[in-house]
Every structure is written in C-alpha cells, then in structure tokens.
Design a protein around this motif. Sequence first.
Motif, PDB file in Angstrom:
ATOM      1  N   GLN A   1       0.832  -1.203   0.000  1.00  4.60           N
ATOM      2  CA  GLN A   1       0.000   0.000   0.000  1.00  4.60           C
ATOM      3  C   GLN A   1       0.868   1.256   0.000  1.00  4.60           C
ATOM      4  O   GLN A   1       0.572   2.227  -0.701  1.00  4.60           O
ATOM      5  N   ALA A   2       1.946   1.246   0.773  1.00  9.81           N
ATOM      6  CA  ALA A   2       2.843   2.401   0.819  1.00  9.81           C
ATOM      7  C   ALA A   2       3.524   2.626  -0.530  1.00  9.81           C
ATOM      8  O   ALA A   2       3.665   3.767  -0.984  1.00  9.81           O
ATOM      9  N   VAL A   3       3.928   1.550  -1.177  1.00 14.80           N
ATOM     10  CA  VAL A   3       4.555   1.674  -2.497  1.00 14.80           C
ATOM     11  C   VAL A   3       3.552   2.210  -3.512  1.00 14.80           C
ATOM     12  O   VAL A   3       3.892   3.052  -4.349  1.00 14.80           O
ATOM     13  N   GLN A   4       2.319   1.759  -3.438  1.00 17.95           N
ATOM     14  CA  GLN A   4       1.287   2.241  -4.357  1.00 17.95           C
ATOM     15  C   GLN A   4       1.060   3.741  -4.178  1.00 17.95           C
ATOM     16  O   GLN A   4       1.000   4.491  -5.160  1.00 17.95           O
ATOM     17  N   ILE A   5       0.951   4.197  -2.956  1.00 20.17           N
ATOM     18  CA  ILE A   5       0.720   5.621  -2.696  1.00 20.17           C
ATOM     19  C   ILE A   5       1.926   6.444  -3.141  1.00 20.17           C
ATOM     20  O   ILE A   5       1.785   7.489  -3.778  1.00 20.17           O
ATOM     21  N   GLY A   6       3.130   5.974  -2.837  1.00 21.41           N
ATOM     22  CA  GLY A   6       4.334   6.695  -3.244  1.00 21.41           C
ATOM     23  C   GLY A   6       4.488   6.773  -4.754  1.00 21.41           C
ATOM     24  O   GLY A   6       4.877   7.811  -5.301  1.00 21.41           O
ATOM     25  N   THR A   7       4.175   5.691  -5.436  1.00 20.24           N
ATOM     26  CA  THR A   7       4.258   5.680  -6.896  1.00 20.24           C
ATOM     27  C   THR A   7       3.245   6.632  -7.507  1.00 20.24           C
ATOM     28  O   THR A   7       3.555   7.358  -8.461  1.00 20.24           O
ATOM     29  N   ASN A   8       2.047   6.653  -6.971  1.00 23.27           N
ATOM     30  CA  ASN A   8       1.031   7.583  -7.470  1.00 23.27           C
ATOM     31  C   ASN A   8       1.460   9.032  -7.267  1.00 23.27           C
ATOM     32  O   ASN A   8       1.275   9.872  -8.152  1.00 23.27           O
ATOM     33  N   LEU A   9       2.039   9.332  -6.122  1.00 23.32           N
ATOM     34  CA  LEU A   9       2.493  10.697  -5.850  1.00 23.32           C
ATOM     35  C   LEU A   9       3.612  11.098  -6.806  1.00 23.32           C
ATOM     36  O   LEU A   9       3.606  12.198  -7.362  1.00 23.32           O
ATOM     37  N   LEU A  10       4.562  10.206  -7.017  1.00 22.23           N
ATOM     38  CA  LEU A  10       5.662  10.495  -7.934  1.00 22.23           C
ATOM     39  C   LEU A  10       5.160  10.682  -9.365  1.00 22.23           C
ATOM     40  O   LEU A  10       5.601  11.593 -10.072  1.00 22.23           O
ATOM     41  N   ALA A  11       4.232   9.841  -9.783  1.00 21.70           N
ATOM     42  CA  ALA A  11       3.713   9.936 -11.151  1.00 21.70           C
ATOM     43  C   ALA A  11       2.977  11.251 -11.382  1.00 21.70           C
ATOM     44  O   ALA A  11       3.147  11.885 -12.436  1.00 21.70           O
ATOM     45  N   THR A  12       2.175  11.683 -10.419  1.00 19.19           N
ATOM     46  CA  THR A  12       1.451  12.939 -10.613  1.00 19.19           C
ATOM     47  C   THR A  12       2.405  14.132 -10.629  1.00 19.19           C
ATOM     48  O   THR A  12       2.193  15.082 -11.385  1.00 19.19           O
ATOM     49  N   LEU A  13       3.465  14.077  -9.829  1.00 14.28           N
ATOM     50  CA  LEU A  13       4.462  15.150  -9.864  1.00 14.28           C
ATOM     51  C   LEU A  13       5.171  15.192 -11.218  1.00 14.28           C
ATOM     52  O   LEU A  13       5.414  16.269 -11.772  1.00 14.28           O
ATOM     53  N   MET A  14       5.509  14.033 -11.752  1.00 18.25           N
ATOM     54  CA  MET A  14       6.194  13.990 -13.041  1.00 18.25           C
ATOM     55  C   MET A  14       5.290  14.485 -14.168  1.00 18.25           C
ATOM     56  O   MET A  14       5.742  15.229 -15.044  1.00 18.25           O
ATOM     57  N   VAL A  15       4.040  14.090 -14.146  1.00 20.63           N
ATOM     58  CA  VAL A  15       3.112  14.543 -15.188  1.00 20.63           C
ATOM     59  C   VAL A  15       2.884  16.048 -15.079  1.00 20.63           C
ATOM     60  O   VAL A  15       2.925  16.769 -16.081  1.00 20.63           O
ATOM     61  N   GLY A  16       2.658  16.541 -13.868  1.00 22.43           N
ATOM     62  CA  GLY A  16       2.460  17.977 -13.682  1.00 22.43           C
ATOM     63  C   GLY A  16       3.681  18.780 -14.098  1.00 22.43           C
ATOM     64  O   GLY A  16       3.567  19.811 -14.773  1.00 22.43           O
ATOM     65  N   GLY A  17       4.862  18.317 -13.714  1.00 21.08           N
ATOM     66  CA  GLY A  17       6.088  18.996 -14.122  1.00 21.08           C
ATOM     67  C   GLY A  17       6.298  18.947 -15.625  1.00 21.08           C
ATOM     68  O   GLY A  17       6.735  19.925 -16.238  1.00 21.08           O
ATOM     69  N   GLY A  18       5.978  17.820 -16.235  1.00 20.42           N
ATOM     70  CA  GLY A  18       6.115  17.697 -17.684  1.00 20.42           C
ATOM     71  C   GLY A  18       5.169  18.614 -18.436  1.00 20.42           C
ATOM     72  O   GLY A  18       5.549  19.247 -19.425  1.00 20.42           O
ATOM     73  N   VAL A  19       3.947  18.711 -17.959  1.00 19.55           N
ATOM     74  CA  VAL A  19       2.981  19.615 -18.599  1.00 19.55           C
ATOM     75  C   VAL A  19       3.430  21.064 -18.426  1.00 19.55           C
ATOM     76  O   VAL A  19       3.394  21.856 -19.374  1.00 19.55           O
ATOM     77  N   GLY A  20       3.874  21.419 -17.224  1.00 14.38           N
ATOM     78  CA  GLY A  20       4.349  22.780 -16.990  1.00 14.38           C
ATOM     79  C   GLY A  20       5.566  23.122 -17.830  1.00 14.38           C
ATOM     80  O   GLY A  20       5.661  24.216 -18.399  1.00 14.38           O
ATOM     81  N   TRP A  21       6.501  22.185 -17.931  1.00  9.01           N
ATOM     82  CA  TRP A  21       7.692  22.410 -18.747  1.00  9.01           C
ATOM     83  C   TRP A  21       7.314  22.556 -20.222  1.00  9.01           C
ATOM     84  O   TRP A  21       7.860  23.406 -20.928  1.00  9.01           O
ATOM     85  N   SER A  22       6.374  21.732 -20.682  1.00  6.28           N
ATOM     86  CA  SER A  22       5.928  21.821 -22.076  1.00  6.28           C
ATOM     87  C   SER A  22       5.274  23.169 -22.360  1.00  6.28           C
ATOM     88  O   SER A  22       5.493  23.761 -23.419  1.00  6.28           O
ATOM     89  N   ILE A  23       4.478  23.641 -21.426  1.00  6.09           N
ATOM     90  CA  ILE A  23       3.849  24.952 -21.606  1.00  6.09           C
ATOM     91  C   ILE A  23       4.916  26.037 -21.685  1.00  6.09           C
ATOM     92  O   ILE A  23       4.856  26.922 -22.539  1.00  6.09           O
ATOM     93  N   ASP A  24       5.910  25.963 -20.801  1.00  5.19           N
ATOM     94  CA  ASP A  24       7.000  26.946 -20.831  1.00  5.19           C
ATOM     95  C   ASP A  24       7.802  26.870 -22.122  1.00  5.19           C
ATOM     96  O   ASP A  24       8.206  27.893 -22.672  1.00  5.19           O
ATOM     97  N   SER A  25       8.052  25.683 -22.602  1.00  2.00           N
ATOM     98  CA  SER A  25       8.935  25.511 -23.753  1.00  2.00           C
ATOM     99  C   SER A  25       8.259  25.780 -25.086  1.00  2.00           C
ATOM    100  O   SER A  25       8.892  26.307 -26.001  1.00  2.00           O
ATOM    101  N   TYR A  26       6.993  25.407 -25.224  1.00  2.00           N
ATOM    102  CA  TYR A  26       6.372  25.418 -26.538  1.00  2.00           C
ATOM    103  C   TYR A  26       5.189  26.367 -26.687  1.00  2.00           C
ATOM    104  O   TYR A  26       4.839  26.721 -27.802  1.00  2.00           O
TER     105      TYR A  26
END
Length: 71
Positions: free
Chosen positions: A14-39
């Motif tokens: 359960q802890a691994v599942q929650i941690g993975t979900n948190l990491l994935a949402t941070l990566m997606v949010g950062g990727g979208v933000g970086w894409s907006i800044d770049s393009y």
Amino acid sequence: MPSSPDPVFAGLGQAVQIGTNLLATLMVGGGVGWSIDSYVLPTQPWGLVGGLVLGLIAGIRNAYRTAQRLS
C-alpha cells in the motif's frame, strides 16, 4: 490487487502504491508545466512551478483517496 496474508507485506504494498502515485502525478504535472514553458508561452519558470504545484495537489488528493479506500 490481491491481499497478502502477511500484514507487513500488505502495508508495504500500500505504501509503495501511494508513493508511486504521488511520484507519477508530480512527473506529469512537471512535464505539462515544462511543455507549456517551452512550446506555448514564454513564462519560464512559472509554467513548471505551476505544473509541479498542481501535480503535488493531485498527488496528495490521490494519496488521501487511496488511503481512505484501503482503510
């Protein structure tokens, strides 16, 4: 996900599942933000910061909902 007969491993899963979900949402949010800044908009670094903040909020929300469902 099938439950483990050992409560230690069940809690670890359960802890691994929650941690993975948190990491994935941070990566997606950062990727979208970086894409907006770049393009799309010349607003560096505010798109990345905004994307990370939104990813963090979404990750915490998902972690809370997962913890409520598992308890």
